[in-house]
Enzyme design. Structure first.
Site, mmCIF file in Angstrom:
data_model
loop_
_atom_site.group_PDB
_atom_site.id
_atom_site.type_symbol
_atom_site.label_atom_id
_atom_site.label_comp_id
_atom_site.label_asym_id
_atom_site.label_seq_id
_atom_site.Cartn_x
_atom_site.Cartn_y
_atom_site.Cartn_z
ATOM 1 N N SER A 121 -13.413 2.401 24.919
ATOM 2 C CA SER A 121 -12.919 1.495 24.882
ATOM 3 C C SER A 121 -12.526 0.650 26.006
ATOM 4 C CB SER A 121 -11.694 1.732 24.544
ATOM 5 O OG SER A 121 -10.473 2.017 24.911
ATOM 6 N N LYS A 122 -12.437 -0.737 25.637
ATOM 7 C CA LYS A 122 -12.104 -1.915 26.356
ATOM 8 C C LYS A 122 -11.373 -1.181 27.478
ATOM 9 C CE LYS A 122 -14.262 -5.805 23.863
ATOM 10 N NZ LYS A 122 -13.410 -6.783 22.861
ATOM 11 N N ARG A 123 -10.155 -1.055 27.230
ATOM 12 C CA ARG A 123 -8.731 -0.384 27.895
ATOM 13 C C ARG A 123 -9.662 0.441 28.740
ATOM 14 N NH1 ARG A 123 -6.526 2.948 24.733
ATOM 15 N NH2 ARG A 123 -7.257 2.046 23.449
ATOM 16 N N ASN A 124 -10.478 1.598 28.621
ATOM 17 C CA ASN A 124 -10.846 2.169 30.078
ATOM 18 C C ASN A 124 -12.081 1.994 30.843
ATOM 19 O OD1 ASN A 124 -12.540 3.903 28.417
ATOM 20 N ND2 ASN A 124 -11.371 5.316 27.930
#
Ligand code: GLU
Length: 487
Positions: A260-263
């Site tokens: 996801s954008k987070r990782n």
């Protein structure tokens, strides 16, 4: 009608572009496309844009552009048309409304007047009683009087689908039989109070009306399948005509959580700007959950369409590995013909304002590209590598400058200058042999030290294409000038 496994294959890619398309979206698109091409069927591109607050025209245009850039041509869809259009859900609202009305008339669906606060109270009670969350069925069988009271209060109802008792089982082409107990699939909303359709209604109606035979999509949508099947039933579709489902495995990030954008997931547009080739992206994404067999990692688009079968898709999650994508990109760059490499390099050189577009520049670029083709992993490295050939006011990078200020470097540069001044045949072979005699034999230095100083002086950086070829391309006059200036 023949059942879904006998009909001509019709696969759809149906994104809701609420931003730029990402790795997960494109892996799905690629598998959809490859499956359609492999079977000689149709690849349908449908935009699921009923949520026009989050899906904008810009994102739709970008999605179209990304698919085209990757070479995933669709047979039906935006800009192409087709017999079952329109292919933008926002242009199909009447169709969904008609079906919802039909479901209400048939008793498959009902009006639900519960307010957001009432629904939240139900959820809260379910949480504290530790039971599965979901609609409690309060409005399932309202009397005419109860409805009249709600209407008089000015409440606007949603349309909710009635889930019968029991369970839904379907055969997923990747996972085998999958069952959902309806205790965990509560009655769900089809149409909001403002009349707008929800995903489950629109997706199921469109898959039926567009005669989709195969739904290959991400595993995150697995749990929505029993609801979609419920809509097919209400539409009067018989089970042998349901599309066949294949839920593709999750793509995980390096940290083993869903990408996801987070990782670290970035958009495909980012990869494009960073100098990744579309064929490299497709090759790498094809390996996320699928394999051509025999431990192979290199697949062309053509081979992908020849070899792709759903049976070869794994059910276990795939891991996104940026390093591997980069390695594949480097391989694809190396396999380009010079003409192809040139036309791909040009926009990067222009954007970085390394070249302005003259014929002389084009000629020099063509001569320079072969010496870097083996050495780069992304096209965005090209401007940095070749800048030294085109700059008009040349200077050495500050951190490289400090490396050639010592006495030894000065000695190296002076010897290089003296030796090269006598060279008239300015070929990389002559340059190399003259410098070897002068610096390695003459001064007794290690090649790395001796040539390193010359490299910095003529290219401005300690990282450059091969030195002697670089000097040949730069020309005698400019090379000697730069060594002099460094001294
Ligand atoms: N529009 C949905 C999404 O982007 C996918 C629809 C589907 O493949 O069933 O999540």
């Amino acid at each position: 009608m023949p059942n879904s496994s006998q009909r001509e294959v019709r696969v759809r890619f149906a994104p809701s572009p609420t931003g730029d398309l990402h790795v997960g979206n494109i892996r799905t698109a690629l598998f959809d496309w490859a499956y359609a091409r492999h079977t000689g069927g149709k690849f349908i591109f449908r935009i699921e844009d009923t949520d026009r607050e989050r899906v904008t025209d810009e994102y739709i245009a970008a999605a179209i552009d990304t698919l085209r850039w990757l070479g995933l041509q669709w047979d039906e869809g935006p800009e192409v048309g087709g017999p079952y259009g329109p292919y933008l859900q926002s242009q199909r609202l009447e169709i969904y409304a008609e079906w919802a009305t039909k479901f209400l008339a048939q008793g498959d669906a009902y009006h639900c007047y519960c307010s957001a606060a009432e629904l939240e109270a139900v959820r809260e009670a379910q949480r504290s009683a530790n039971v599965a969350p979901g609609y409690d069925g309060k409005c399932r069988n309202l009397s005419a009087e109860a409805i009249a009271v709600y209407e008089a209060e000015g409440r606007k109802p949603v349309v909710r689908m009635r889930m019968p008792e029991g369970s839904t089982t379907f055969t997923d082409l990747i996972r085998g039989d999958v069952s959902f107990e309806h205790d965990f699939v509560p009655d769900f909303v089809l149409v909001r109070a403002d009349g707008s359709p929800l995903y489950t209604l629109a997706v199921a109606v469109d898959d039926v009306m567009m005669k989709v035979t195969h739904v290959l999509r991400g595993e995150d949508l697995l749990s929505s399948t029993p609801r979609q099947i419920r809509v097919y039933q209400a539409m009067g579709v018989t089970p042998d005509e349901y599309p066949l489902f294949a839920h593709l495995p999750f793509v995980m990030g390096q940290d083993n959580t869903k990408l996801s954008k987070r990782n670290g997931e970035v958009s495909i547009a980012w990869y494009r700007d960073a100098g990744y080739l579309p064929e490299a992206i497709c090759n790498y994404l094809a390996l996320l959950g699928w394999s051509p067999g025999e431990d192979r990692e290199d697949v062309s688009m053509k081979e992908l369409t020849e070899l792709f079968t759903v049976e070869r898709v794994h059910s276990s999650p795939a891991r996104f590995d940026m390093k591997k994508l980069e390695a594949i990109n480097g391989d694809k760059i190396r396999s380009l013909t010079l003409d192809e490499f040139y036309s791909r390099a040009l926009p990067f050189l222009q954007r970085a304002e390394v070249i302005t577009g003259t014929v002389a520049e084009a000629d020099l670029v063509k001569r320079a590209l072969p010496i870097i083709q083996e050495r780069i992993a992304t096209l965005s490295e090209i401007p940095l590598m070749l800048k030294f050939l085109f700059v008009t006011n040349f200077s050495v990078e500050p951190d490289s400058q400090t490396k050639i200020q010592d006495e030894q470097s000065k000695k190296v540069l002076q010897s290089a200058l003296d030796a090269l001044s006598g060279v008239s045949d300015w070929s990389h072979e002559s340059i190399e042999s003259v410098l070897r005699v002068a610096l390695i034999e003459g001064l007794g230095l290690k090649p790395r030290i001796a040539f390193g100083a010359v490299r910095i002086a003529v290219t401005g950086s300690h990282i450059s294409p091969p030195l002697f070829e670089s000097m040949e391309l730069l020309g005698r006059e400019r090379s000697l000038e730069r060594i002099k200036a460094a001294l």
